[in-house]
Write a protein that holds these residues in place. Structure first.
Motif, PDB file in Angstrom:
ATOM      1  N   LEU A 296       0.978  -1.454   0.133  1.00 39.44           N
ATOM      2  CA  LEU A 296      -0.050   0.192   0.340  1.00 39.44           C
ATOM      3  C   LEU A 296       0.517   1.684  -0.167  1.00 39.44           C
ATOM      4  CD1 LEU A 296      -2.796  -0.886   2.763  1.00 39.44           C
ATOM      5  CD2 LEU A 296      -3.174  -0.231  -0.093  1.00 39.44           C
ATOM      6  N   GLN A 297       1.689   1.056   0.677  1.00 39.26           N
ATOM      7  CA  GLN A 297       2.954   2.346   1.091  1.00 39.26           C
ATOM      8  C   GLN A 297       3.155   2.703  -0.709  1.00 39.26           C
ATOM      9  OE1 GLN A 297       5.639   0.858   4.066  1.00 39.26           O
ATOM     10  NE2 GLN A 297       4.373   2.641   4.769  1.00 39.26           N
ATOM     11  N   PHE A 298       3.534   1.321  -1.334  1.00 40.26           N
ATOM     12  CA  PHE A 298       3.461   1.530  -2.656  1.00 40.26           C
ATOM     13  C   PHE A 298       3.158   2.500  -3.822  1.00 40.26           C
ATOM     14  CE2 PHE A 298       4.537   0.235  -7.290  1.00 40.26           C
ATOM     15  CZ  PHE A 298       6.107   0.006  -7.380  1.00 40.26           C
ATOM     16  N   LEU A 299       2.537   1.512  -3.162  1.00 35.36           N
ATOM     17  CA  LEU A 299       1.335   2.378  -4.121  1.00 35.36           C
ATOM     18  C   LEU A 299       0.603   3.647  -3.947  1.00 35.36           C
ATOM     19  CD1 LEU A 299      -1.403   1.761  -6.454  1.00 35.36           C
ATOM     20  CD2 LEU A 299      -2.893   0.658  -4.248  1.00 35.36           C
ATOM     21  N   PHE A 300       0.638   4.216  -2.310  1.00 38.81           N
ATOM     22  CA  PHE A 300      -0.090   5.525  -2.898  1.00 38.81           C
ATOM     23  C   PHE A 300       1.073   6.623  -3.077  1.00 38.81           C
ATOM     24  CE2 PHE A 300      -3.155   3.701   0.073  1.00 38.81           C
ATOM     25  CZ  PHE A 300      -4.099   4.451  -0.499  1.00 38.81           C
ATOM     26  N   GLN A 301       2.526   5.684  -3.048  1.00 34.68           N
ATOM     27  CA  GLN A 301       3.479   7.182  -2.558  1.00 34.68           C
ATOM     28  C   GLN A 301       3.929   7.197  -4.667  1.00 34.68           C
ATOM     29  OE1 GLN A 301       7.355   5.115  -1.652  1.00 34.68           O
ATOM     30  NE2 GLN A 301       6.893   6.033   0.174  1.00 34.68           N
ATOM     31  N   HIS A 302       3.635   5.859  -5.074  1.00 30.77           N
ATOM     32  CA  HIS A 302       3.455   5.957  -7.211  1.00 30.77           C
ATOM     33  C   HIS A 302       2.058   7.030  -7.199  1.00 30.77           C
ATOM     34  CE1 HIS A 302       3.610   4.677 -11.390  1.00 30.77           C
ATOM     35  NE2 HIS A 302       2.056   4.418 -10.948  1.00 30.77           N
ATOM     36  N   PHE A 303       0.889   7.230  -6.877  1.00 22.94           N
ATOM     37  CA  PHE A 303       0.150   7.849  -7.125  1.00 22.94           C
ATOM     38  C   PHE A 303       0.279   8.973  -6.871  1.00 22.94           C
ATOM     39  CE2 PHE A 303      -3.614   4.531  -6.404  1.00 22.94           C
ATOM     40  CZ  PHE A 303      -3.433   3.727  -7.973  1.00 22.94           C
TER      41      PHE A 303
ATOM     42  N   LEU B  38       3.132  10.605  -6.932  1.00 25.73           N
ATOM     43  CA  LEU B  38       4.251  10.769  -7.575  1.00 25.73           C
ATOM     44  C   LEU B  38       3.437  11.051  -9.167  1.00 25.73           C
ATOM     45  CD1 LEU B  38       7.797   9.132  -6.808  1.00 25.73           C
ATOM     46  CD2 LEU B  38       6.938  11.337  -6.433  1.00 25.73           C
ATOM     47  N   MET B  39       2.993  10.681 -10.008  1.00 22.28           N
ATOM     48  CA  MET B  39       1.931  10.663 -10.708  1.00 22.28           C
ATOM     49  C   MET B  39       1.480  12.332 -10.320  1.00 22.28           C
ATOM     50  SD  MET B  39       0.952   7.067 -11.855  1.00 22.28           S
ATOM     51  CE  MET B  39       0.017   7.734 -12.766  1.00 22.28           C
ATOM     52  N   ASN B  40       0.583  12.162  -9.653  1.00 20.91           N
ATOM     53  CA  ASN B  40      -0.409  12.920  -9.368  1.00 20.91           C
ATOM     54  C   ASN B  40       0.828  14.469  -9.635  1.00 20.91           C
ATOM     55  OD1 ASN B  40      -2.694  14.828  -9.326  1.00 20.91           O
ATOM     56  ND2 ASN B  40      -2.224  15.437  -6.599  1.00 20.91           N
ATOM     57  N   GLN B  41       1.757  14.403  -8.203  1.00 20.43           N
ATOM     58  CA  GLN B  41       3.081  15.807  -8.848  1.00 20.43           C
ATOM     59  C   GLN B  41       3.464  15.864 -10.109  1.00 20.43           C
ATOM     60  OE1 GLN B  41       2.412  16.895  -6.157  1.00 20.43           O
ATOM     61  NE2 GLN B  41       3.427  17.613  -4.869  1.00 20.43           N
ATOM     62  N   THR B  42       3.644  14.791 -11.297  1.00 12.63           N
ATOM     63  CA  THR B  42       4.188  14.992 -12.147  1.00 12.63           C
ATOM     64  C   THR B  42       2.895  16.184 -13.222  1.00 12.63           C
ATOM     65  OG1 THR B  42       5.572  12.893 -11.905  1.00 12.63           O
ATOM     66  CG2 THR B  42       5.789  14.213 -13.966  1.00 12.63           C
ATOM     67  N   ARG B  43       2.007  15.163 -13.118  1.00 17.21           N
ATOM     68  CA  ARG B  43       0.883  15.606 -13.581  1.00 17.21           C
ATOM     69  C   ARG B  43       0.922  16.963 -13.201  1.00 17.21           C
ATOM     70  NH1 ARG B  43      -3.914  11.662 -13.934  1.00 17.21           N
ATOM     71  NH2 ARG B  43      -2.887  11.321 -15.734  1.00 17.21           N
ATOM     72  N   ARG B  44       0.948  17.204 -12.174  1.00 14.55           N
ATOM     73  CA  ARG B  44       0.794  19.156 -11.560  1.00 14.55           C
ATOM     74  C   ARG B  44       1.536  19.581 -12.335  1.00 14.55           C
ATOM     75  NH1 ARG B  44      -0.611  20.178  -5.693  1.00 14.55           N
ATOM     76  NH2 ARG B  44      -2.195  18.743  -6.443  1.00 14.55           N
ATOM     77  N   SER B  45       2.865  19.078 -12.272  1.00 16.76           N
ATOM     78  CA  SER B  45       4.014  19.738 -12.987  1.00 16.76           C
ATOM     79  C   SER B  45       4.043  20.192 -14.542  1.00 16.76           C
ATOM     80  CB  SER B  45       5.379  20.005 -12.203  1.00 16.76           C
ATOM     81  OG  SER B  45       5.478  19.564 -11.161  1.00 16.76           O
ATOM     82  N   MET B  46       3.407  19.736 -14.540  1.00 14.03           N
ATOM     83  CA  MET B  46       3.425  19.408 -16.780  1.00 14.03           C
ATOM     84  C   MET B  46       2.064  20.273 -16.499  1.00 14.03           C
ATOM     85  SD  MET B  46       4.205  15.573 -17.540  1.00 14.03           S
ATOM     86  CE  MET B  46       2.856  16.080 -18.971  1.00 14.03           C
ATOM     87  N   SER B  47       1.137  19.654 -15.993  1.00 10.24           N
ATOM     88  CA  SER B  47       0.105  20.792 -16.466  1.00 10.24           C
ATOM     89  C   SER B  47      -0.107  22.785 -15.807  1.00 10.24           C
ATOM     90  CB  SER B  47      -1.639  20.826 -15.034  1.00 10.24           C
ATOM     91  OG  SER B  47      -2.231  21.744 -15.126  1.00 10.24           O
ATOM     92  N   GLU B  48       0.680  22.840 -14.665  1.00 12.86           N
ATOM     93  CA  GLU B  48       1.134  24.195 -14.117  1.00 12.86           C
ATOM     94  C   GLU B  48       2.447  24.838 -15.871  1.00 12.86           C
ATOM     95  OE1 GLU B  48       2.932  24.147 -10.463  1.00 12.86           O
ATOM     96  OE2 GLU B  48       0.591  23.988  -9.738  1.00 12.86           O
ATOM     97  N   ALA B  49       3.103  23.528 -16.278  1.00  7.80           N
ATOM     98  CA  ALA B  49       4.099  24.287 -17.397  1.00  7.80           C
ATOM     99  C   ALA B  49       3.488  24.842 -18.333  1.00  7.80           C
ATOM    100  CB  ALA B  49       5.221  23.173 -17.433  1.00  7.80           C
ATOM    101  N   LEU B  50       2.664  24.087 -18.341  1.00  6.14           N
ATOM    102  CA  LEU B  50       1.701  24.336 -19.618  1.00  6.14           C
ATOM    103  C   LEU B  50       0.505  25.695 -19.968  1.00  6.14           C
ATOM    104  CD1 LEU B  50       0.436  20.661 -21.135  1.00  6.14           C
ATOM    105  CD2 LEU B  50       2.704  21.971 -21.786  1.00  6.14           C
ATOM    106  N   GLN B  51       0.531  26.277 -18.777  1.00  7.87           N
ATOM    107  CA  GLN B  51      -0.403  27.207 -18.489  1.00  7.87           C
ATOM    108  C   GLN B  51       0.595  28.092 -19.141  1.00  7.87           C
ATOM    109  OE1 GLN B  51      -3.526  27.234 -16.894  1.00  7.87           O
ATOM    110  NE2 GLN B  51      -3.290  25.008 -17.143  1.00  7.87           N
ATOM    111  N   PRO B  52      -0.309  29.403 -19.575  1.00  3.07           N
ATOM    112  CA  PRO B  52       0.110  30.445 -20.661  1.00  3.07           C
ATOM    113  C   PRO B  52       0.263  31.021 -19.600  1.00  3.07           C
ATOM    114  CG  PRO B  52      -2.026  30.596 -20.872  1.00  3.07           C
ATOM    115  CD  PRO B  52      -1.916  28.928 -20.496  1.00  3.07           C
ATOM    116  N   PRO B  53       1.020  32.371 -19.534  1.00  2.54           N
ATOM    117  CA  PRO B  53       1.394  33.185 -18.440  1.00  2.54           C
ATOM    118  C   PRO B  53       0.495  34.142 -18.367  1.00  2.54           C
ATOM    119  CG  PRO B  53       3.385  33.436 -21.114  1.00  2.54           C
ATOM    120  CD  PRO B  53       2.217  32.972 -20.998  1.00  2.54           C
ATOM    121  N   ASN B  54       0.461  34.587 -16.860  1.00  2.00           N
ATOM    122  CA  ASN B  54      -0.754  35.589 -16.405  1.00  2.00           C
ATOM    123  C   ASN B  54      -0.408  36.806 -16.600  1.00  2.00           C
ATOM    124  OD1 ASN B  54      -2.706  36.722 -15.320  1.00  2.00           O
ATOM    125  ND2 ASN B  54      -3.015  34.816 -13.472  1.00  2.00           N
ATOM    126  N   PRO B  55      -0.794  37.746 -17.218  1.00  2.00           N
ATOM    127  CA  PRO B  55      -0.580  39.091 -16.710  1.00  2.00           C
ATOM    128  C   PRO B  55      -0.388  39.702 -16.453  1.00  2.00           C
ATOM    129  CG  PRO B  55      -2.420  38.557 -18.718  1.00  2.00           C
ATOM    130  CD  PRO B  55      -1.973  37.331 -17.843  1.00  2.00           C
TER     131      PRO B  55
END
Length: 66
Positions: free
Chosen positions: A38-45, A47-64
């Motif tokens: 379970l610890q491995f599974l939740f760590q995996h989830f 990390l996947m969420n953090q990666t997805r969030r980072s990618m999403s933020e990187a794709l956002q246009p700059p806020n003027p």
């Protein structure tokens, strides 16, 4: 989302439910292995969420406004 082999130690989870507890409060070898699973599974989830969030933020246009 790939989940690998899934949960392999189903008997430990069934035993915990039957005893009205959770695997990380049990003191058997199968429960310890299930806890690690379970610890491995939740760590995996997480990390996947953090990666997805980072990618999403990187794709956002700059806020003027800032």
């Amino acid at each position: 989302m790939p989940v690998g082999e899934g949960l392999r130690l189903r008997q430990a989870y069934a035993d915990a439910a039957g005893q009205g507890t959770v695997v990380w409060r049990m003191n058997t070898e199968s429960a310890k292995a299930a806890t690690a699973e379970l610890q491995f599974l939740f760590q995996h989830f997480y990390l996947m969420n953090q990666t997805r969030r980072s990618m999403s933020e990187a794709l956002q246009p700059p806020n003027p406004a800032t």
